[in-house]
Motif scaffolding. Structure first.
Motif, PDB file in Angstrom:
ATOM      1  N   LEU A   1       0.746  -1.129  -0.086  1.00  0.00           N
ATOM      2  CA  LEU A   1      -0.100   0.069   0.045  1.00  0.00           C
ATOM      3  C   LEU A   1       0.927   1.197  -0.122  1.00  0.00           C
ATOM      4  N   VAL A   2       1.874   1.195   0.937  1.00  0.00           N
ATOM      5  CA  VAL A   2       2.705   2.251   0.940  1.00  0.00           C
ATOM      6  C   VAL A   2       3.516   2.614  -0.500  1.00  0.00           C
ATOM      7  N   ALA A   3       3.902   1.583  -1.104  1.00  0.00           N
ATOM      8  CA  ALA A   3       4.530   1.655  -2.459  1.00  0.00           C
ATOM      9  C   ALA A   3       3.659   2.400  -3.543  1.00  0.00           C
ATOM     10  N   GLY A   4       2.551   2.112  -3.485  1.00  0.00           N
ATOM     11  CA  GLY A   4       1.390   2.629  -4.340  1.00  0.00           C
ATOM     12  C   GLY A   4       1.185   3.898  -4.039  1.00  0.00           C
ATOM     13  N   GLY A   5       0.902   4.152  -2.717  1.00  0.00           N
ATOM     14  CA  GLY A   5       0.667   5.512  -2.206  1.00  0.00           C
ATOM     15  C   GLY A   5       1.672   6.637  -2.313  1.00  0.00           C
ATOM     16  N   VAL A   6       3.020   6.202  -2.551  1.00  0.00           N
ATOM     17  CA  VAL A   6       3.986   7.541  -2.619  1.00  0.00           C
ATOM     18  C   VAL A   6       3.873   8.160  -4.050  1.00  0.00           C
ATOM     19  N   VAL A   7       3.530   7.430  -5.116  1.00  0.00           N
ATOM     20  CA  VAL A   7       3.102   8.241  -6.330  1.00  0.00           C
ATOM     21  C   VAL A   7       1.800   9.068  -5.996  1.00  0.00           C
ATOM     22  N   GLY A   8       0.703   8.315  -5.484  1.00  0.00           N
ATOM     23  CA  GLY A   8      -0.282   8.835  -5.425  1.00  0.00           C
ATOM     24  C   GLY A   8      -0.296  10.391  -4.634  1.00  0.00           C
ATOM     25  N   SER A   9       0.279  10.149  -3.580  1.00  0.00           N
ATOM     26  CA  SER A   9       0.441  11.303  -2.376  1.00  0.00           C
ATOM     27  C   SER A   9       0.889  12.454  -3.198  1.00  0.00           C
ATOM     28  N   ALA A  10       1.844  12.283  -4.228  1.00  0.00           N
ATOM     29  CA  ALA A  10       2.668  13.546  -4.776  1.00  0.00           C
ATOM     30  C   ALA A  10       1.802  13.988  -5.933  1.00  0.00           C
ATOM     31  N   GLY A  11       0.864  13.195  -6.497  1.00  0.00           N
ATOM     32  CA  GLY A  11      -0.248  13.728  -7.464  1.00  0.00           C
ATOM     33  C   GLY A  11      -1.303  14.718  -6.793  1.00  0.00           C
ATOM     34  N   GLY A  12      -1.853  13.857  -5.686  1.00  0.00           N
ATOM     35  CA  GLY A  12      -2.572  14.615  -5.013  1.00  0.00           C
ATOM     36  C   GLY A  12      -2.342  15.945  -4.205  1.00  0.00           C
ATOM     37  N   ALA A  13      -1.192  15.998  -3.778  1.00  0.00           N
ATOM     38  CA  ALA A  13      -0.726  17.280  -3.242  1.00  0.00           C
ATOM     39  C   ALA A  13      -0.557  18.264  -4.126  1.00  0.00           C
ATOM     40  N   THR A  14      -0.080  18.107  -5.398  1.00  0.00           N
ATOM     41  CA  THR A  14       0.140  18.869  -6.482  1.00  0.00           C
ATOM     42  C   THR A  14      -1.248  19.334  -6.999  1.00  0.00           C
ATOM     43  N   LEU A  15      -2.282  18.624  -7.031  1.00  0.00           N
ATOM     44  CA  LEU A  15      -3.573  19.124  -7.405  1.00  0.00           C
ATOM     45  C   LEU A  15      -4.058  19.800  -6.357  1.00  0.00           C
ATOM     46  N   ALA A  16      -3.945  19.630  -4.994  1.00  0.00           N
ATOM     47  CA  ALA A  16      -4.546  20.451  -4.100  1.00  0.00           C
ATOM     48  C   ALA A  16      -4.130  21.925  -3.859  1.00  0.00           C
TER      49      ALA A  16
END
Length: 263
Positions: free
Chosen positions: A212-227
């Motif tokens: 879950l963490v491995a997948g989340g590293v990429v996802g969190s960067a994209g989410g923070a950028t959109l925020a």
């Protein structure tokens, strides 16, 4: 160790969790528990809760780092809120582990719907913009909300961002983007407290946490950028947050009701 299919499902789930955490500072654990139960296929709600708590904590750290570099975190408020909430999280985790898993999920869904309604109502009113000065928050409201959200975080085995963000808004009046960034400090503190409590009881799947963490590293960067792009439109962030909560809450309520023979 999970097989290839479960690993792929776990990676995709982690990406969704991380993206949500980066975008709205919460909702990662709202999604993590149903994803682990209904997509990855972990059969025990308590094990899904314990596993998601640790994974969300680590993913929240990634999102926090991104927001911290942008100067969005109100550190003094975050430290006070998190320290108060840790005591609530310890008490909540002790209570949550003794309740039937399906009953816990049903209560979880009800709380989600209440919070979603409050966020949607607040989303109709323009809030302060990111970067605007807000009055110095009083200590008592911050501590009180911290203890309450900490208890809910521990009780439901979640990071608690979907509760922490509106709690910070109510206690401090800070802009939405700052509340999202600041909430991640408390998400990390509460999630770590809860996951340690569940790990001691043997209710954490460590290999799945890593996936879950491995997948989340990429996802969190994209989410923070959109925020950051949506930070000048706090009502949009509120409404995204609210509708995300509603959708998942209805699904969880339906699944848990069926499991209990109520539907």
């Amino acid at each position: 160790m999970p097989d290839a299919i479960h690993t792929l499902l776990g990676l995709c789930s982690g990406g969704v969790i991380g993206f949500t955490l980066g975008l709205v500072g919460g909702g990662g654990s709202i999604l993590a528990v149903p994803l682990l139960l209904y997509v990855v296929g972990i059969p025990d709600p308590h094990r899904a809760i314990g596993t998601s708590a640790l994974a969300v904590t680590i993913n929240a750290l990634c999102s926090l780092a991104s927001h911290a570099r942008s100067g969005n975190v109100r550190w003094t408020c975050a430290a006070l809120f998190a320290c108060a909430g840790i005591f609530g999280a310890l008490a909540g985790a002790a209570c949550g582990k003794v309740i039937n898993g399906q009953h816990l999920l049903f209560l979880f869904a009800i709380v989600m719907m209440v919070v979603g309604a409050l966020m949607a109502r607040g989303g109709r009113k323009p809030g302060p913009q990111a970067g605007q000065d807000t009055p110095r928050p009083a200590v008592l409201p911050v501590v009180s909300y911290g203890i309450l959200t900490g208890f809910c975080s521990g009780f439901f085995g979640i990071g608690g961002g979907f509760l922490i963000v509106p709690a910070l808004l109510a206690a401090t009046g800070m802009p939405m983007l700052n509340a999202i960034a600041t909430s991640l400090v408390a998400v990390c503190a509460f999630g770590l407290t809860t996951s340690v409590s569940y790990a001691v009881a043997g209710l954490v799947d460590l290999p799945m946490v890593g996936i879950l963490v491995a997948g989340g590293v990429v996802g969190s960067a994209g989410g923070a950028t959109l925020a950051r792009h949506l930070g000048q439109h706090p009502q949009r962030l509120r409404m995204i947050f609210a509708w995300l909560i509603f959708i998942v809450a209805f699904y969880m309520m339906w699944r848990s009701a069926r499991a209990m023979g109520l539907a």
